[in-house]
Motif scaffolding. Structure first.
Motif, PDB file in Angstrom:
ATOM      1  N   THR A  22     -23.305   3.027 -29.642  1.00 29.13           N
ATOM      2  CA  THR A  22     -24.151   3.210 -30.789  1.00 29.13           C
ATOM      3  C   THR A  22     -23.604   3.773 -32.058  1.00 29.13           C
ATOM      4  O   THR A  22     -23.764   3.446 -33.126  1.00 29.13           O
ATOM      5  CB  THR A  22     -25.302   3.677 -30.345  1.00 29.13           C
ATOM      6  N   ILE A  23     -22.776   4.780 -31.726  1.00 31.65           N
ATOM      7  CA  ILE A  23     -22.182   5.556 -32.691  1.00 31.65           C
ATOM      8  C   ILE A  23     -21.370   4.697 -33.820  1.00 31.65           C
ATOM      9  O   ILE A  23     -21.495   4.733 -34.959  1.00 31.65           O
ATOM     10  CB  ILE A  23     -21.640   6.823 -32.420  1.00 31.65           C
ATOM     11  N   GLN A  24     -20.555   4.202 -33.158  1.00 34.97           N
ATOM     12  CA  GLN A  24     -19.456   3.086 -33.862  1.00 34.97           C
ATOM     13  C   GLN A  24     -20.197   2.148 -34.612  1.00 34.97           C
ATOM     14  O   GLN A  24     -20.084   1.616 -35.788  1.00 34.97           O
ATOM     15  CB  GLN A  24     -18.375   2.680 -33.073  1.00 34.97           C
ATOM     16  N   LEU A  25     -21.345   1.536 -34.046  1.00 32.95           N
ATOM     17  CA  LEU A  25     -22.113   0.494 -34.634  1.00 32.95           C
ATOM     18  C   LEU A  25     -22.717   0.982 -35.953  1.00 32.95           C
ATOM     19  O   LEU A  25     -22.693   0.419 -37.031  1.00 32.95           O
ATOM     20  CB  LEU A  25     -22.919   0.046 -33.694  1.00 32.95           C
ATOM     21  N   VAL A  26     -23.268   2.046 -35.783  1.00 30.57           N
ATOM     22  CA  VAL A  26     -24.145   2.525 -37.054  1.00 30.57           C
ATOM     23  C   VAL A  26     -23.520   3.021 -37.905  1.00 30.57           C
ATOM     24  O   VAL A  26     -23.660   2.811 -39.250  1.00 30.57           O
ATOM     25  CB  VAL A  26     -25.240   3.553 -36.602  1.00 30.57           C
ATOM     26  N   ARG A  27     -22.159   3.578 -37.783  1.00 31.83           N
ATOM     27  CA  ARG A  27     -21.358   4.082 -38.901  1.00 31.83           C
ATOM     28  C   ARG A  27     -20.761   2.754 -39.576  1.00 31.83           C
ATOM     29  O   ARG A  27     -20.572   2.706 -40.772  1.00 31.83           O
ATOM     30  CB  ARG A  27     -20.349   5.025 -38.223  1.00 31.83           C
TER      31      ARG A  27
END
Ligand code: 2RA
Length: 347
Positions: A135-140
């Motif tokens: 999720t973190i890399q996706l939303v960034r």
């Protein structure tokens, strides 16, 4: 002196947290590594080659959280469910890397580069949830695109490394790969279900009634909370791949208005924490790769292959790579700690 505990200190994410928290430039920290009773007394600092001297591992049951200011949990959802609220009730600020509290009302789910406003106030729960690594890399990567042209729908296929399965996942991939190359075919099921070596496992977590796996449900629910888009449509397919480190993601978005690849690349390039690989920049390596030898900065989200889908006006595709133990866990958690320190929440 910031009295800080890392619960799960001997695991893959815990070790990265210890390394990050003992790097030069960190605030003065009294660091207490914590793990199960069987690891008590282990000199984890020496085992992972830390320059800084840290205490031997303490058993979780022996920790008095009233003597701590900050506790990172990286020992899985079960331990977090059993212990994190006790630590919070004792007055600690808890940064939890598990899925235990991510959906809970009153618990911020935070990626500081994307939703810093989630930490406008110290949560009454004293718990801040670290999102799932993929999720973190996706939303960034989505955040600058959303600000540019408003997301309508997200399609994401993930290619997740063995390190997402912790030290056991890493060891199994290495051992099984050697076995296959030695001609042995009797690989047993393990951390990922079927053996991962030289294969793909197209399911990460249990399936729900709609056939969506647990990892795919996280990729839908967590971006909605982080980006404040409760109705965002996300279609995810999460695949485990025989790679040791870094998760990769093929992202396709439908936007409210058409943008050119150049516009999107400019928006990404202007975003702190993103390294853009412009099409044509480096013919030898036009896209981010996962291997550590690529020298990729472990704190950055690497984005390449930005392109418009000619067949679908208002769409955009990109390839997103990040170190799942850093960007996807430890680094984001330490970024949350830095925000808490900046707000004066930690003395
Ligand atoms: C995985 N995202 O990659 C999950 C948990 N780290 O296995």
């Amino acid at each position: 002196m910031l009295r800080t505990a890392v619960v799960g200190a001997t695991g893959a994410v815990g070790r990265e947290l210890l390394a990050l928290l003992t790097r030069p430039g960190m605030p003065p920290i009294r660091l207490s590594p914590v793990a199960s009773a069987r690891s008590a007394g282990v000199d984890i600092g020496a085992r992972i080659g830390l320059d800084a001297q840290i205490e031997p591992v303490r058993a979780l049951n022996d920790v008095d959280f009233a003597t701590m200011d900050l506790v990172f949990f990286a020992a899985g959802a079960e331990v977090s469910r059993q212990v994190a609220e006790k630590a919070a009730a004792a007055g600690c600020l808890v940064i939890d890397n598990s899925s235990a509290f991510r959906a809970r009302e009153g618990v911020p789910l935070t990626v500081p580069q994307v939703n810093p406003e989630s930490l406008r106030h110290r949560p009454e729960s004293n718990i801040i949830a670290n999102p799932n690594c993929s999720t973190i890399q996706l939303v960034r990567a989505l955040h600058p695109i959303h600000r540019l042209a408003t997301l309508r729908r997200v399609f994401v296929s993930t290619y997740q490394a063995a390190s997402g399965g912790g030290l056991r996942g890493l060891a199994e991939l290495a051992d099984d790969s050697r076995s296959v190359l030695d001609g042995r075919a009797d690989l047993a099921p393990g951390r990922f279900g079927p053996p991962l070596a030289f294969d793909l496992v197209p399911q990460i977590g249990l399936l729900d009634d709609h056939g969506a796996a647990h990892e795919e449900r996280k990729l839908r629910s967590e971006p909605r909370k982080i980006m404040g888009l409760p109705d965002l449509r996300v279609d995810a397919t999460a695949v485990r791949v025989p790679v040791f480190h870094c998760h990769s993601e093929a992202v396709h978005v439908d936007l409210e208005r058409p943008v050119s690849a150049a516009e999107a690349e400019d928006a990404l390039a202007a975003t702190d924490g993103i390294r853009l690989y412009r099409s044509g920049d480096d013919p030898a390596c036009p896209s981010p790769r996962t291997v550590e030898e690529s020298g990729a900065d472990r704190a950055l989200v690497h984005v390449g292959r930005v392109r418009v889908d000619e067949s679908q006006p208002g769409s955009l595709a990109m390839w997103v790579v990040a170190d799942n133990l850093w960007v996807g866990a430890a680094y984001n958690a330490v970024d949350i700690m830095r925000t808490a320190l900046d707000h004066g929440w930690l003395g």
